[in-house]
Scaffold this active site. Structure first.
Site, mmCIF file in Angstrom:
data_model
loop_
_atom_site.group_PDB
_atom_site.id
_atom_site.type_symbol
_atom_site.label_atom_id
_atom_site.label_comp_id
_atom_site.label_asym_id
_atom_site.label_seq_id
_atom_site.Cartn_x
_atom_site.Cartn_y
_atom_site.Cartn_z
ATOM 1 C CB VAL A 104 6.511 -1.063 10.094
ATOM 2 C CG1 VAL A 104 6.141 0.043 11.073
ATOM 3 C CG2 VAL A 104 6.774 -0.501 8.702
ATOM 4 C CE LYS A 122 2.092 -6.205 -0.652
ATOM 5 N NZ LYS A 122 1.442 -4.890 -0.744
ATOM 6 C CG ASP A 172 -9.467 -0.448 5.755
ATOM 7 O OD1 ASP A 172 -8.241 -0.260 5.768
ATOM 8 O OD2 ASP A 172 -9.990 -1.551 6.044
ATOM 9 C CE1 TYR A 192 2.276 -8.620 2.180
ATOM 10 C CE2 TYR A 192 4.633 -8.994 2.313
ATOM 11 C CZ TYR A 192 3.547 -8.155 2.441
ATOM 12 O OH TYR A 192 3.735 -6.835 2.802
ATOM 13 C CB VAL A 201 -9.519 -3.087 -3.170
ATOM 14 C CG1 VAL A 201 -9.323 -1.825 -2.345
ATOM 15 C CG2 VAL A 201 -8.873 -4.295 -2.508
HETATM 16 N N1 LIG Z 1 3.611 -3.182 8.054
HETATM 17 C C1 LIG Z 1 4.735 -3.568 7.477
HETATM 18 O O1 LIG Z 1 5.721 -3.908 8.158
HETATM 19 C C2 LIG Z 1 4.860 -3.606 5.983
HETATM 20 C C3 LIG Z 1 6.111 -3.901 5.412
HETATM 21 C C4 LIG Z 1 6.226 -3.939 4.025
HETATM 22 C C5 LIG Z 1 5.129 -3.677 3.228
HETATM 23 N N2 LIG Z 1 3.921 -3.378 3.812
HETATM 24 C C6 LIG Z 1 2.802 -3.098 2.913
HETATM 25 O O2 LIG Z 1 2.284 -1.832 3.253
HETATM 26 C C7 LIG Z 1 0.884 -1.787 3.005
HETATM 27 C C8 LIG Z 1 0.161 -1.378 4.254
HETATM 28 O O3 LIG Z 1 0.497 -2.266 5.282
HETATM 29 P P1 LIG Z 1 -0.174 -2.207 6.696
HETATM 30 O O4 LIG Z 1 0.884 -2.571 7.666
HETATM 31 O O5 LIG Z 1 -0.914 -0.912 6.860
HETATM 32 O O6 LIG Z 1 -1.196 -3.435 6.543
HETATM 33 P P2 LIG Z 1 -2.441 -3.774 7.465
HETATM 34 O O7 LIG Z 1 -2.651 -5.241 7.371
HETATM 35 O O8 LIG Z 1 -2.244 -3.177 8.830
HETATM 36 O O9 LIG Z 1 -3.610 -3.017 6.757
HETATM 37 C C9 LIG Z 1 -4.163 -3.417 5.554
HETATM 38 C C10 LIG Z 1 -5.523 -2.781 5.448
HETATM 39 O O10 LIG Z 1 -6.101 -3.221 4.227
HETATM 40 C C11 LIG Z 1 -7.470 -3.418 4.459
HETATM 41 N N3 LIG Z 1 -8.026 -4.366 3.471
HETATM 42 C C12 LIG Z 1 -7.851 -5.707 3.412
HETATM 43 N N4 LIG Z 1 -8.591 -6.227 2.427
HETATM 44 C C13 LIG Z 1 -9.245 -5.194 1.842
HETATM 45 C C14 LIG Z 1 -10.176 -5.097 0.792
HETATM 46 N N5 LIG Z 1 -10.611 -6.187 0.123
HETATM 47 N N6 LIG Z 1 -10.656 -3.880 0.454
HETATM 48 C C15 LIG Z 1 -10.236 -2.770 1.121
HETATM 49 N N7 LIG Z 1 -9.376 -2.798 2.140
HETATM 50 C C16 LIG Z 1 -8.884 -4.002 2.502
HETATM 51 C C17 LIG Z 1 -7.550 -4.004 5.862
HETATM 52 O O11 LIG Z 1 -8.850 -3.825 6.417
HETATM 53 C C18 LIG Z 1 -6.462 -3.211 6.587
HETATM 54 O O12 LIG Z 1 -6.997 -2.062 7.237
HETATM 55 C C19 LIG Z 1 0.496 -3.198 2.531
HETATM 56 O O13 LIG Z 1 0.434 -3.188 1.130
HETATM 57 C C20 LIG Z 1 1.635 -4.046 3.020
HETATM 58 O O14 LIG Z 1 1.805 -5.189 2.247
HETATM 59 C C21 LIG Z 1 3.771 -3.339 5.158
#
Ligand SMILES: NC(=O)c1ccc[n+]([C@@H]2O[C@H](COP(=O)([O-])OP(=O)(O)OC[C@H]3O[C@@H](n4cnc5c(N)ncnc54)[C@H](O)[C@@H]3O)[C@@H](O)[C@H]2O)c1
Length: 276
Positions: free
Chosen positions: A220, A191, A45, A187, A72
């Site tokens: 979620v 996606k 991360d 977003y 990343v």
């Molecule tokens: N939480 C939801 O309801 C939900 C719903 C649909 C899709 N998603 C997708 O699921 C995945 C995970 O979601 P989440 O809820 O854990 O998101 P989150 O925002 O809680 O976590 C994202 C993580 O990515 C890390 N990050 C950001 N930029 C970065 C970089 N440049 N390099 C490395 N790490 C980096 C952040 O530090 C964070 O820990 C994402 O792709 C999100 O789009 C989430």
């Protein structure tokens, strides 16, 4: 007759997995799930301290996890992450691309989105999201397939979103306090792009035993406001948001041999949000 045991196909024993965004809401779930299934997990991360805390918490369960700070969007950083994985564990079997800029609407992130409109959405925000959500996934995948090709085995799971399939109904965000919030264009676009990247890579690595699939979660629940939960839930066939652990089964299915005949596909886990 094939007498294989279906539960064994879900086992990750002997596998090495890298999860990006592993300190995030779902990233924590994914990294712990893979470790629980027996994988050695690199918990990667941008937030190095949070990655360390997550790896420590997995190890406290007697499971195998090592933290790694990664950006990343930086090819040197993604290459160093893959090198660290190989140096530590000798291989890289599974990559879960979960890192993303994902505007949240739960109470901790209430100020994350200002009252932007599409017309005035900042170019820099658009660029930043494309950089992390798409270019980041491209760079991490590029770095990870190198050892996968040598091993002649690999699995990539890319995390998309329902907003990669359907446009956000901005109405569900309009009740969050004094300023109207909204789900930004970058977003949705990134996606949707994740699904294109998934099909491209699956097709590109035809015959190489590298499978690439997408997982598309719905929203979620994370202590959101009652009004938001009500609005969101009304749009889901199942009438509720996902619980935080309800993506884990699908993620493990895609990461493991249980999905051995799947590639280039998208697994939607959205309580029927996109079904009507
Ligand atoms: N939480 C939801 O309801 C939900 C719903 C649909 C899709 N998603 C997708 O699921 C995945 C995970 O979601 P989440 O809820 O854990 O998101 P989150 O925002 O809680 O976590 C994202 C993580 O990515 C890390 N990050 C950001 N930029 C970065 C970089 N440049 N390099 C490395 N790490 C980096 C952040 O530090 C964070 O820990 C994402 O792709 C999100 O789009 C989430």
């Amino acid at each position: 007759m094939n007498m294989s045991n279906v539960m064994e196909k879900f086992s990750m024993v002997g596998s090495v997995a890298v999860v990006t965004g592993a300190a995030g809401l779902l990233g924590q779930q994914f990294s712990r799930t893979l470790a629980q299934a027996g994988a050695k997990v690199l918990v990667a991360d941008l937030n190095g301290d949070a990655a360390q805390a997550q790896a420590d918490s997995i190890r406290a369960e007697g499971l195998s996890a090592v933290a790694c700070r990664v950006n990343v969007t930086d090819p040197q950083s993604t290459k160093a992450m893959v090198k660290k994985t190989i140096d530590l564990f000798g291989r890289l079997d599974v990559l879960v691309n979960s890192a993303a800029l994902d505007p949240k609407f739960d109470p901790q992130n209430r100020s994350a989105q200002s009252a932007n409109t599409f017309e005035n959405y900042p170019l820099q925000a658009w660029r930043d999201t494309l950089d992390v959500n798409l270019t980041g996934m491209f760079l991490v995948s590029q770095a990870a397939v190198t050892p996968m090709l040598v091993q002649e085995r690999g699995v990539i799971v890319n995390i998309s979103s329902i907003y990669g399939l359907v446009g956000p109904d901005q109405g569900i965000y309009s009740i969050l306090g004094e300023r109207e919030k909204f789900k930004p264009v970058d977003y949705s676009v990134t996606k949707a792009g994740v699904l294109g990247l998934t099909r491209y890579l699956a097709a590109y690595y035809a015959g190489k035993n590298i499978r690439v699939n997408a997982l598309t979660p719905g929203g979620v629940y994370n202590e959101h406001d009652e009004g938001f939960v009500k609005n969101y839930s009304a749009r889901a066939v199942m009438g509720r948001m996902a619980e935080i652990d309800e993506m884990n089964g699908a993620m493990l299915f895609l990461a493991s041999n249980a999905s051995s005949y799947m590639t280039g596909a998208n697994l939607i886990v959205d309580g029927g949000w996109t079904a009507w």
